[in-house]
Design a protein around this motif. Structure first.
Motif, PDB file in Angstrom:
ATOM      1  N   ASP A 130       0.825  -1.202   0.000  1.00  0.00           N
ATOM      2  CA  ASP A 130       0.000   0.000   0.000  1.00  0.00           C
ATOM      3  C   ASP A 130       0.863   1.259   0.000  1.00  0.00           C
ATOM      4  OD1 ASP A 130      -2.228  -1.591   0.064  1.00  0.00           O
ATOM      5  OD2 ASP A 130      -2.577  -1.365   2.214  1.00  0.00           O
ATOM      6  N   VAL A 131       1.889   1.248   0.844  1.00  0.00           N
ATOM      7  CA  VAL A 131       2.763   2.417   0.934  1.00  0.00           C
ATOM      8  C   VAL A 131       3.516   2.628  -0.364  1.00  0.00           C
ATOM      9  CG1 VAL A 131       4.766   3.412   2.108  1.00  0.00           C
ATOM     10  CG2 VAL A 131       2.989   2.266   3.438  1.00  0.00           C
ATOM     11  N   LEU A 132       4.023   1.556  -0.957  1.00  0.00           N
ATOM     12  CA  LEU A 132       4.783   1.695  -2.199  1.00  0.00           C
ATOM     13  C   LEU A 132       3.915   2.257  -3.321  1.00  0.00           C
ATOM     14  CD1 LEU A 132       7.488   1.299  -3.586  1.00  0.00           C
ATOM     15  CD2 LEU A 132       6.766  -1.013  -4.217  1.00  0.00           C
ATOM     16  N   VAL A 133       2.683   1.804  -3.405  1.00  0.00           N
ATOM     17  CA  VAL A 133       1.767   2.332  -4.431  1.00  0.00           C
ATOM     18  C   VAL A 133       1.578   3.835  -4.248  1.00  0.00           C
ATOM     19  CG1 VAL A 133      -0.633   2.335  -5.203  1.00  0.00           C
ATOM     20  CG2 VAL A 133       0.566   0.171  -4.886  1.00  0.00           C
ATOM     21  N   GLU A 134       1.402   4.275  -3.004  1.00  0.00           N
ATOM     22  CA  GLU A 134       1.237   5.706  -2.727  1.00  0.00           C
ATOM     23  C   GLU A 134       2.490   6.479  -3.128  1.00  0.00           C
ATOM     24  OE1 GLU A 134      -1.345   7.449  -1.637  1.00  0.00           O
ATOM     25  OE2 GLU A 134      -2.629   5.683  -1.589  1.00  0.00           O
ATOM     26  N   LEU A 135       3.646   5.942  -2.804  1.00  0.00           N
ATOM     27  CA  LEU A 135       4.898   6.638  -3.106  1.00  0.00           C
ATOM     28  C   LEU A 135       5.148   6.714  -4.609  1.00  0.00           C
ATOM     29  CD1 LEU A 135       7.195   5.188  -0.311  1.00  0.00           C
ATOM     30  CD2 LEU A 135       6.509   7.575  -0.570  1.00  0.00           C
ATOM     31  N   VAL A 136       4.847   5.643  -5.324  1.00  0.00           N
ATOM     32  CA  VAL A 136       5.042   5.649  -6.772  1.00  0.00           C
ATOM     33  C   VAL A 136       4.121   6.666  -7.436  1.00  0.00           C
ATOM     34  CG1 VAL A 136       4.702   4.283  -8.875  1.00  0.00           C
ATOM     35  CG2 VAL A 136       5.956   3.307  -6.947  1.00  0.00           C
ATOM     36  N   ALA A 137       2.869   6.711  -7.003  1.00  0.00           N
ATOM     37  CA  ALA A 137       1.933   7.691  -7.563  1.00  0.00           C
ATOM     38  C   ALA A 137       2.397   9.114  -7.272  1.00  0.00           C
ATOM     39  CB  ALA A 137       0.533   7.459  -6.982  1.00  0.00           C
ATOM     40  N   ALA A 138       2.857   9.339  -6.048  1.00  0.00           N
ATOM     41  CA  ALA A 138       3.365  10.666  -5.704  1.00  0.00           C
ATOM     42  C   ALA A 138       4.613  10.987  -6.498  1.00  0.00           C
ATOM     43  CB  ALA A 138       3.656  10.729  -4.199  1.00  0.00           C
ATOM     44  N   GLY A 139       5.481   9.983  -6.696  1.00  0.00           N
ATOM     45  CA  GLY A 139       6.707  10.202  -7.456  1.00  0.00           C
ATOM     46  C   GLY A 139       6.439  10.654  -8.874  1.00  0.00           C
ATOM     47  N   TRP A 140       5.434  10.079  -9.497  1.00  0.00           N
ATOM     48  CA  TRP A 140       5.083  10.478 -10.873  1.00  0.00           C
ATOM     49  C   TRP A 140       4.737  11.972 -10.908  1.00  0.00           C
ATOM     50  CZ3 TRP A 140       4.885   7.084 -15.146  1.00  0.00           C
ATOM     51  CH2 TRP A 140       4.408   7.644 -16.326  1.00  0.00           C
ATOM     52  N   GLU A 141       3.929  12.415  -9.964  1.00  0.00           N
ATOM     53  CA  GLU A 141       3.544  13.823  -9.922  1.00  0.00           C
ATOM     54  C   GLU A 141       4.738  14.726  -9.632  1.00  0.00           C
ATOM     55  OE1 GLU A 141       0.499  14.110  -7.022  1.00  0.00           O
ATOM     56  OE2 GLU A 141      -0.968  12.964  -8.174  1.00  0.00           O
ATOM     57  N   VAL A 142       5.590  14.292  -8.723  1.00  0.00           N
ATOM     58  CA  VAL A 142       6.769  15.096  -8.368  1.00  0.00           C
ATOM     59  C   VAL A 142       7.680  15.269  -9.579  1.00  0.00           C
ATOM     60  CG1 VAL A 142       8.914  15.060  -7.034  1.00  0.00           C
ATOM     61  CG2 VAL A 142       6.734  14.588  -5.909  1.00  0.00           C
ATOM     62  N   ILE A 143       7.918  14.198 -10.308  1.00  0.00           N
ATOM     63  CA  ILE A 143       8.811  14.261 -11.473  1.00  0.00           C
ATOM     64  C   ILE A 143       8.254  15.217 -12.525  1.00  0.00           C
ATOM     65  CG2 ILE A 143       9.730  12.917 -13.401  1.00  0.00           C
ATOM     66  CD1 ILE A 143       9.713  10.490 -11.371  1.00  0.00           C
ATOM     67  N   CYS A 144       6.948  15.142 -12.769  1.00  0.00           N
ATOM     68  CA  CYS A 144       6.340  15.995 -13.806  1.00  0.00           C
ATOM     69  C   CYS A 144       6.395  17.477 -13.449  1.00  0.00           C
ATOM     70  CB  CYS A 144       4.885  15.576 -14.031  1.00  0.00           C
ATOM     71  SG  CYS A 144       4.712  13.963 -14.839  1.00  0.00           S
ATOM     72  N   GLY A 145       6.522  17.790 -12.171  1.00  0.00           N
ATOM     73  CA  GLY A 145       6.568  19.199 -11.764  1.00  0.00           C
ATOM     74  C   GLY A 145       7.856  19.587 -11.074  1.00  0.00           C
ATOM     75  N   TYR A 146       8.904  18.793 -11.234  1.00  0.00           N
ATOM     76  CA  TYR A 146      10.135  19.041 -10.484  1.00  0.00           C
ATOM     77  C   TYR A 146      10.760  20.388 -10.876  1.00  0.00           C
ATOM     78  CZ  TYR A 146      14.673  18.386  -8.340  1.00  0.00           C
ATOM     79  OH  TYR A 146      15.796  18.552  -7.577  1.00  0.00           O
ATOM     80  N   PRO A 147      11.122  21.225  -9.887  1.00  0.00           N
ATOM     81  CA  PRO A 147      11.665  22.564 -10.171  1.00  0.00           C
ATOM     82  C   PRO A 147      13.165  22.549 -10.500  1.00  0.00           C
ATOM     83  CG  PRO A 147      11.480  22.265  -7.802  1.00  0.00           C
ATOM     84  CD  PRO A 147      10.933  21.007  -8.426  1.00  0.00           C
ATOM     85  N   LEU A 148      13.489  22.192 -11.711  1.00  0.00           N
ATOM     86  CA  LEU A 148      14.893  22.082 -12.109  1.00  0.00           C
ATOM     87  C   LEU A 148      15.659  23.376 -11.896  1.00  0.00           C
ATOM     88  CD1 LEU A 148      14.890  20.017 -15.428  1.00  0.00           C
ATOM     89  CD2 LEU A 148      16.070  19.432 -13.305  1.00  0.00           C
ATOM     90  N   GLU A 149      15.002  24.505 -12.151  1.00  0.00           N
ATOM     91  CA  GLU A 149      15.699  25.785 -12.071  1.00  0.00           C
ATOM     92  C   GLU A 149      16.206  26.051 -10.661  1.00  0.00           C
ATOM     93  OE1 GLU A 149      12.641  25.303 -13.118  1.00  0.00           O
ATOM     94  OE2 GLU A 149      12.797  25.584 -15.303  1.00  0.00           O
ATOM     95  N   ARG A 150      15.428  25.672  -9.655  1.00  0.00           N
ATOM     96  CA  ARG A 150      15.806  25.937  -8.274  1.00  0.00           C
ATOM     97  C   ARG A 150      16.587  24.797  -7.635  1.00  0.00           C
ATOM     98  NH1 ARG A 150      10.363  27.543  -7.750  1.00  0.00           N
ATOM     99  NH2 ARG A 150       9.942  25.862  -6.266  1.00  0.00           N
ATOM    100  N   ARG A 151      16.425  23.585  -8.166  1.00  0.00           N
ATOM    101  CA  ARG A 151      17.032  22.420  -7.507  1.00  0.00           C
ATOM    102  C   ARG A 151      17.697  21.507  -8.538  1.00  0.00           C
ATOM    103  NH1 ARG A 151      12.232  20.000  -4.115  1.00  0.00           N
ATOM    104  NH2 ARG A 151      13.844  19.003  -2.852  1.00  0.00           N
ATOM    105  N   PRO A 152      18.778  21.986  -9.156  1.00  0.00           N
ATOM    106  CA  PRO A 152      19.427  21.206 -10.216  1.00  0.00           C
ATOM    107  C   PRO A 152      20.376  20.132  -9.707  1.00  0.00           C
ATOM    108  CG  PRO A 152      20.565  23.285  -9.946  1.00  0.00           C
ATOM    109  CD  PRO A 152      19.400  23.323  -8.984  1.00  0.00           C
ATOM    110  N   ARG A 153      20.589  20.058  -8.399  1.00  0.00           N
ATOM    111  CA  ARG A 153      21.537  19.095  -7.837  1.00  0.00           C
ATOM    112  C   ARG A 153      20.810  18.083  -6.955  1.00  0.00           C
ATOM    113  NH1 ARG A 153      23.734  24.049  -7.644  1.00  0.00           N
ATOM    114  NH2 ARG A 153      23.021  24.403  -5.503  1.00  0.00           N
ATOM    115  N   LYS A 154      21.437  16.907  -6.800  1.00  0.00           N
ATOM    116  CA  LYS A 154      20.892  15.827  -5.968  1.00  0.00           C
ATOM    117  C   LYS A 154      19.441  15.526  -6.348  1.00  0.00           C
ATOM    118  CE  LYS A 154      23.932  16.851  -2.062  1.00  0.00           C
ATOM    119  NZ  LYS A 154      24.017  17.166  -0.614  1.00  0.00           N
TER     120      LYS A 154
END
Length: 281
Positions: A130-154
């Protein structure tokens, strides 16, 4: 969970998934990585200078983006940033590859939370899935909106961390000892519940300050110090309001604010006052 499921051998011949959820994920990934969507993505990415030399196969691209620990972090970040840029532009195949890159960290987080659920009486395997499914779904959203300009490292670390925040951070900020940036209100409120003209959330200095505070929390800054700066900047509360709520003097609030600023600066080497346009100073 075993170390075989979370170690550096993820995705290679040594990885042997031993939970149903991970077996399904592995089978789905193997099918996808040999399919037309992955092949089309590899052809597209060969036109990207940052990815061209590593797009012969999905496995090779994952290694080049840091799955191979011998690749320097700054080099892997450059390649991962290129993939994230494609993901933000709507490239679903890029999202899938980035998600696979951070999946080991999500598995570790899911396992940790499953152990907590198991100690509370839940079945560990069920909780893990259950937890992994939640994290994977959240990860998809995070990747699509990731702020590269402010956080280009790590990038991989940040995506995994932000996925955890997104999946499990939706609680009132003053009711938790943990600071989650997603729960900050778009329109802040005073002690009486009426709108208060704070910085708010979105673009501009408030977003920059929020980013700094989130990074400071992740770097180990005391959550109470982070919440105080959130109250005095993002939420727009006055020193008098904070003092009334906490039952302390204005002078004590000023001293705590100064200590909080020093703590953030020590953790990140960032001047909070400069980022906040003088609000925190």
């Amino acid at each position: 969970m075993t170390t075989e499921e979370t170690g550096s051998g993820w995705g290679g011949g040594r990885f042997v998934p031993r939970t149903a959820e991970l077996r399904r994920w592995r089978m789905d990934w193997e099918r996808w990585s040999r399919g037309p969507e992955a092949a089309d993505g590899l052809r597209r990415w060969q036109a990207d200078p940052a990815l061209a030399g590593h797009s012969a196969s999905v496995a090779g691209l994952l290694d080049a983006c840091g799955r191979d620990r011998s690749v320097p972090v700054e080099v892997a970040d450059g390649r991962l940033a290129a993939l994230v840029a494609h993901a933000r532009a709507g490239d679903g195949a890029a999202v899938r590859v980035v998600l696979e890159r951070v999946l080991p960290a999500l598995v570790v987080t899911a396992a940790r939370r499953a152990r907590s659920a198991s100690s509370g009486g839940a079945r560990g395997d069920v909780a893990f899935g259950d937890v992994l499914v939640e994290l994977v779904a959240a990860g998809w959203e995070v990747i699509c909106g990731y702020p590269l300009e402010r956080r280009p490292r790590k990038i991989a670390v940040n995506v995994a961390r932000d996925s955890t925040y997104r999946a499990f951070g939706y609680v009132p900020i003053m009711e938790r000892s943990t600071f989650y940036p997603q729960v900050l209100p778009v329109v802040s409120a005073g002690l009486d519940g009426r709108p208060n003209p704070g910085i708010g959330r979105g673009a501009g200095p408030g977003a920059d300050l929020l980013e700094v505070l989130a990074e400071a929390y992740a770097a180990g800054t005391d959550p109470a110090a982070v919440r105080l700066l959130v109250d005095l900047t993002i939420n727009g509360r006055s020193q008098a309001e904070v003092a009334e709520r906490e039952g302390i003097t204005d002078r004590t609030v000023r001293l705590r604010r100064a200590a909080a600023v020093r703590s953030v600066r020590s953790a990140l080497g960032v001047d909070v006052r400069a980022v906040a346009g003088g609000v925190a100073g």
